[in-house]
Scaffold this motif. Sequence first.
Motif, PDB file in Angstrom:
ATOM      1  N   LEU A 152     -40.251   5.477  14.632  1.00 37.33           N
ATOM      2  CA  LEU A 152     -41.663   5.799  14.459  1.00 37.33           C
ATOM      3  C   LEU A 152     -41.793   7.239  13.953  1.00 37.33           C
ATOM      4  O   LEU A 152     -42.634   7.554  13.133  1.00 37.33           O
ATOM      5  CB  LEU A 152     -42.453   5.628  15.756  1.00 37.33           C
ATOM      6  CG  LEU A 152     -43.927   5.925  15.474  1.00 37.33           C
ATOM      7  CD1 LEU A 152     -44.683   4.648  15.190  1.00 37.33           C
ATOM      8  CD2 LEU A 152     -44.588   6.747  16.525  1.00 37.33           C
TER       9      LEU A 152
ATOM     10  N   TRP B 166     -31.901   8.110  23.524  1.00 40.09           N
ATOM     11  CA  TRP B 166     -30.559   8.671  23.370  1.00 40.09           C
ATOM     12  C   TRP B 166     -29.987   8.966  24.747  1.00 40.09           C
ATOM     13  O   TRP B 166     -30.160  10.052  25.291  1.00 40.09           O
ATOM     14  CB  TRP B 166     -30.624   9.945  22.515  1.00 40.09           C
ATOM     15  CG  TRP B 166     -31.028   9.678  21.094  1.00 40.09           C
ATOM     16  CD1 TRP B 166     -31.177   8.471  20.488  1.00 40.09           C
ATOM     17  CD2 TRP B 166     -31.338  10.663  20.097  1.00 40.09           C
ATOM     18  NE1 TRP B 166     -31.554   8.636  19.168  1.00 40.09           N
ATOM     19  CE2 TRP B 166     -31.664   9.979  18.905  1.00 40.09           C
ATOM     20  CE3 TRP B 166     -31.361  12.064  20.078  1.00 40.09           C
ATOM     21  CZ2 TRP B 166     -32.010  10.637  17.733  1.00 40.09           C
ATOM     22  CZ3 TRP B 166     -31.711  12.713  18.914  1.00 40.09           C
ATOM     23  CH2 TRP B 166     -32.026  12.004  17.747  1.00 40.09           C
TER      24      TRP B 166
ATOM     25  N   HIS C  63     -30.557  -7.432  13.970  1.00 46.16           N
ATOM     26  CA  HIS C  63     -30.893  -6.326  14.860  1.00 46.16           C
ATOM     27  C   HIS C  63     -31.465  -6.935  16.128  1.00 46.16           C
ATOM     28  O   HIS C  63     -32.579  -7.459  16.122  1.00 46.16           O
ATOM     29  CB  HIS C  63     -31.904  -5.356  14.245  1.00 46.16           C
ATOM     30  CG  HIS C  63     -32.374  -4.344  15.260  1.00 46.16           C
ATOM     31  ND1 HIS C  63     -33.696  -4.072  15.499  1.00 46.16           N
ATOM     32  CD2 HIS C  63     -31.652  -3.585  16.132  1.00 46.16           C
ATOM     33  CE1 HIS C  63     -33.777  -3.176  16.478  1.00 46.16           C
ATOM     34  NE2 HIS C  63     -32.574  -2.860  16.874  1.00 46.16           N
TER      35      HIS C  63
ATOM     36  N   VAL D 285     -40.687  -4.527  28.050  1.00 44.95           N
ATOM     37  CA  VAL D 285     -42.004  -4.240  27.467  1.00 44.95           C
ATOM     38  C   VAL D 285     -42.433  -5.248  26.405  1.00 44.95           C
ATOM     39  O   VAL D 285     -43.609  -5.363  26.101  1.00 44.95           O
ATOM     40  CB  VAL D 285     -42.114  -2.797  26.913  1.00 44.95           C
ATOM     41  CG1 VAL D 285     -41.939  -1.779  28.025  1.00 44.95           C
ATOM     42  CG2 VAL D 285     -41.117  -2.541  25.792  1.00 44.95           C
TER      43      VAL D 285
ATOM     44  N   ALA E   5     -26.185  -5.535  15.342  1.00 42.96           N
ATOM     45  CA  ALA E   5     -26.625  -4.184  15.709  1.00 42.96           C
ATOM     46  C   ALA E   5     -27.482  -4.357  16.943  1.00 42.96           C
ATOM     47  O   ALA E   5     -28.412  -5.161  16.941  1.00 42.96           O
ATOM     48  CB  ALA E   5     -27.448  -3.563  14.590  1.00 42.96           C
TER      49      ALA E   5
ATOM     50  N   VAL F 186     -25.151   7.046  15.082  1.00 42.06           N
ATOM     51  CA  VAL F 186     -24.567   5.709  15.247  1.00 42.06           C
ATOM     52  C   VAL F 186     -25.623   4.639  14.949  1.00 42.06           C
ATOM     53  O   VAL F 186     -25.351   3.631  14.287  1.00 42.06           O
ATOM     54  CB  VAL F 186     -23.986   5.538  16.673  1.00 42.06           C
ATOM     55  CG1 VAL F 186     -23.535   4.109  16.917  1.00 42.06           C
ATOM     56  CG2 VAL F 186     -22.831   6.515  16.891  1.00 42.06           C
ATOM     57  N   ALA F 187     -26.857   4.886  15.393  1.00 41.36           N
ATOM     58  CA  ALA F 187     -27.940   3.933  15.128  1.00 41.36           C
ATOM     59  C   ALA F 187     -28.198   3.810  13.624  1.00 41.36           C
ATOM     60  O   ALA F 187     -28.426   2.715  13.104  1.00 41.36           O
ATOM     61  CB  ALA F 187     -29.214   4.372  15.852  1.00 41.36           C
TER      62      ALA F 187
ATOM     63  N   GLU G 289     -41.743  -6.482  16.042  1.00 43.45           N
ATOM     64  CA  GLU G 289     -42.425  -5.249  16.436  1.00 43.45           C
ATOM     65  C   GLU G 289     -41.494  -4.072  16.691  1.00 43.45           C
ATOM     66  O   GLU G 289     -41.910  -3.082  17.282  1.00 43.45           O
ATOM     67  CB  GLU G 289     -43.278  -5.464  17.703  1.00 43.45           C
ATOM     68  CG  GLU G 289     -44.469  -6.387  17.520  1.00 43.45           C
ATOM     69  CD  GLU G 289     -45.529  -5.803  16.601  1.00 43.45           C
ATOM     70  OE1 GLU G 289     -45.683  -4.568  16.585  1.00 43.45           O
ATOM     71  OE2 GLU G 289     -46.186  -6.575  15.881  1.00 43.45           O
TER      72      GLU G 289
ATOM     73  N   PHE H   5     -37.305  -0.042  14.411  1.00 45.32           N
ATOM     74  CA  PHE H   5     -35.902   0.001  13.978  1.00 45.32           C
ATOM     75  C   PHE H   5     -35.656  -1.131  12.972  1.00 45.32           C
ATOM     76  O   PHE H   5     -35.057  -0.925  11.903  1.00 45.32           O
ATOM     77  CB  PHE H   5     -35.010  -0.155  15.217  1.00 45.32           C
ATOM     78  CG  PHE H   5     -33.539   0.069  15.012  1.00 45.32           C
ATOM     79  CD1 PHE H   5     -32.744  -0.876  14.389  1.00 45.32           C
ATOM     80  CD2 PHE H   5     -32.935   1.227  15.472  1.00 45.32           C
ATOM     81  CE1 PHE H   5     -31.376  -0.689  14.223  1.00 45.32           C
ATOM     82  CE2 PHE H   5     -31.558   1.436  15.310  1.00 45.32           C
ATOM     83  CZ  PHE H   5     -30.791   0.479  14.693  1.00 45.32           C
TER      84      PHE H   5
HETATM   85  C1  LIG Z   1     -40.793   0.048  23.529  1.00 44.76           C
HETATM   86  C2  LIG Z   1     -40.927   0.940  22.332  1.00 44.76           C
HETATM   87  O1  LIG Z   1     -39.809   0.778  21.517  1.00 44.76           O
HETATM   88  C3  LIG Z   1     -39.819   1.477  20.310  1.00 44.76           C
HETATM   89  O2  LIG Z   1     -38.548   1.237  19.734  1.00 44.76           O
HETATM   90  P1  LIG Z   1     -38.267   0.581  18.325  1.00 44.76           P
HETATM   91  O3  LIG Z   1     -39.554   0.434  17.614  1.00 44.76           O
HETATM   92  O4  LIG Z   1     -37.442  -0.635  18.491  1.00 44.76           O
HETATM   93  O5  LIG Z   1     -37.259   1.576  17.569  1.00 44.76           O
HETATM   94  P2  LIG Z   1     -36.984   3.133  17.763  1.00 44.76           P
HETATM   95  O6  LIG Z   1     -38.248   3.854  17.804  1.00 44.76           O
HETATM   96  O7  LIG Z   1     -36.030   3.594  16.775  1.00 44.76           O
HETATM   97  O8  LIG Z   1     -36.318   3.282  19.196  1.00 44.76           O
HETATM   98  C4  LIG Z   1     -35.217   2.537  19.580  1.00 44.76           C
HETATM   99  C5  LIG Z   1     -33.950   3.425  19.706  1.00 44.76           C
HETATM  100  O9  LIG Z   1     -32.980   2.690  20.472  1.00 44.76           O
HETATM  101  C6  LIG Z   1     -31.709   2.761  19.865  1.00 44.76           C
HETATM  102  N1  LIG Z   1     -31.404   1.475  19.249  1.00 44.76           N
HETATM  103  C7  LIG Z   1     -32.212   0.387  19.116  1.00 44.76           C
HETATM  104  N2  LIG Z   1     -31.567  -0.613  18.479  1.00 44.76           N
HETATM  105  C8  LIG Z   1     -30.335  -0.162  18.191  1.00 44.76           C
HETATM  106  C9  LIG Z   1     -29.185  -0.746  17.528  1.00 44.76           C
HETATM  107  O10 LIG Z   1     -29.197  -1.870  17.059  1.00 44.76           O
HETATM  108  N3  LIG Z   1     -28.091   0.035  17.418  1.00 44.76           N
HETATM  109  C10 LIG Z   1     -28.041   1.306  17.919  1.00 44.76           C
HETATM  110  N4  LIG Z   1     -26.919   2.003  17.745  1.00 44.76           N
HETATM  111  N5  LIG Z   1     -29.089   1.878  18.550  1.00 44.76           N
HETATM  112  C11 LIG Z   1     -30.215   1.153  18.675  1.00 44.76           C
HETATM  113  C12 LIG Z   1     -31.823   3.835  18.796  1.00 44.76           C
HETATM  114  O11 LIG Z   1     -31.576   5.092  19.355  1.00 44.76           O
HETATM  115  C13 LIG Z   1     -33.292   3.711  18.373  1.00 44.76           C
HETATM  116  O12 LIG Z   1     -33.786   4.831  17.714  1.00 44.76           O
HETATM  117  C14 LIG Z   1     -39.961   2.953  20.591  1.00 44.76           C
HETATM  118  O13 LIG Z   1     -40.192   3.647  19.401  1.00 44.76           O
HETATM  119  C15 LIG Z   1     -41.135   3.240  21.475  1.00 44.76           C
HETATM  120  O14 LIG Z   1     -41.084   4.585  21.865  1.00 44.76           O
HETATM  121  C16 LIG Z   1     -41.076   2.381  22.727  1.00 44.76           C
HETATM  122  O15 LIG Z   1     -39.987   2.786  23.532  1.00 44.76           O
END
Ligand SMILES: C[C@@H]1O[C@H](OP(=O)(O)OP(=O)(O)OC[C@H]2O[C@@H](n3cnc4c(=O)[nH]c(N)nc43)[C@H](O)[C@@H]2O)[C@@H](O)[C@H](O)[C@@H]1O
Length: 410
Positions: free
Chosen positions: A36, A70, A270, A279, A309, A348-349, A367, A370
């Motif tokens: 985000l 993290w 993913h 959530v 992933a 790594v992500a 939703e 990532f």
């Molecule tokens: C519930 C919500 O989820 C939202 O997450 P969402 O959109 O998936 O995606 P992100 O905002 O990127 O947050 C998820 C974080 O979890 C790790 N992560 C998730 N999937 C992977 C993966 O496949 N591989 C690796 N290495 N790491 C992963 C990574 O650090 C990533 O930035 C958040 O932005 C909001 O704050 C809130 O927590």
Amino acid sequence: EHSEHEHDLNGASEDLKYREPRYLLYDVNPGEGFNLRRDVYMRIAVLVRSLNEDGPWTLVLPPWSRLYHWRSRDVGPQERIPWSLFFDLDSLREFVPVMEFHEFLEVNKKNTIDEVYYLQHYKEGWDKWEEKMDKRPCITNPYDWNPESQHWYGWFFGYNDEVEALKMECISVMGHAGILKPFLLKNTSARSVMLDRAETVLHDRYGDAVFWQVRRSMRFSKQLRDIGDAFRAEFLDSTDAKDKTVVEKSWKNMKRKHGDALGGPYLAVHLRRADFVRVREKDVPSLKFAAKQLKDLAEKHSLNKIFVATDAPMDEYKLLKGYIGDSYEVFKFEPTKQMRKDFKDGGVAIIDQWICAHARLFVGTRESTFSFRIQDEREILGFNPDMTFNRLCHEKDKKCEQPTRWHIEY
Ligand SMILES: C[C@@H]1O[C@H](OP(=O)(O)OP(=O)(O)OC[C@H]2O[C@@H](n3cnc4c(=O)[nH]c(N)nc43)[C@H](O)[C@@H]2O)[C@@H](O)[C@H](O)[C@@H]1O
């Protein structure tokens, strides 16, 4: 031209002041995740580019500090990480002038930011949408007045023991990022202005050609792409030439049509778990049902390698692998200890995202930003949208509606 320049330098100091660059800093709600935050960068980058029509402005990139997701404790502190670890700054600069925060502190020559505006909603709420902004009392205020220095004390991306602000005010705002432009040009002449809670303002025009320009400029750093590419070559039989995913040196020359890219002979998923299992309970399938969907898709597309992933713990990944069974080869990117130290959880992500972006077929999680960022990467590379806009569904979700197709525009 030369004499005109000299005249300016000798002329009114106001003129000179105007010609030196001004700096726009921003930060995001501490709870937000990496992907985000990438989206908020895009909103602010478009704003700063538009400010540059008037005079020189530089966007100061907010260091990455203590992101909620993290969690690794054995990779050293995940604080004050510069953007260059994750992104190619030369590429960002082909859209808008940017600099790292530590570079800003050097040119700024003092450890203060002139003005901080903390963006917030309207306390009274709203019943009709209208673009507006007003200075208002702060609803919540994470900054503290430091009576000793007579400055404002705050988090400042983890530089809280070094940096303070001279002025801090709250602004209630409803609207697109562009609404801040007249304010920044007319209502303040501060050299450095920081917008906190920048996610409060929306994209000026979501999904238009400018949106995609800034998105295309957000290339990952070469070191991370190289690691992902090496993994693709070694385990997934995937190289750019064969997969038709060669990228141009500059994103500006990268214009692909849907279907130009073929991708490596693997299915990538993913599988967002961790906090999502709680959530977004209704969107996250059981591991068993996820495995079934993956097998069905791999069979349908005659792919026998599956790249996973995921942020799931290792035991969950092993369960999933077990459910998939032996008819498919299942892969996960496992960084060396040194890679984890060098690039941390964030790097790594990104490698995971990069490998997903190059698969023949991609399936994401509903939703998840990532997953969204992988989808846009695939639009940039030129995949057929059928191979990109797919997601896993919960076993009870019989309709299993597929993701909105945000197509690239040039
Ligand atoms: C519930 C919500 O989820 C939202 O997450 P969402 O959109 O998936 O995606 P992100 O905002 O990127 O947050 C998820 C974080 O979890 C790790 N992560 C998730 N999937 C992977 C993966 O496949 N591989 C690796 N290495 N790491 C992963 C990574 O650090 C990533 O930035 C958040 O932005 C909001 O704050 C809130 O927590």
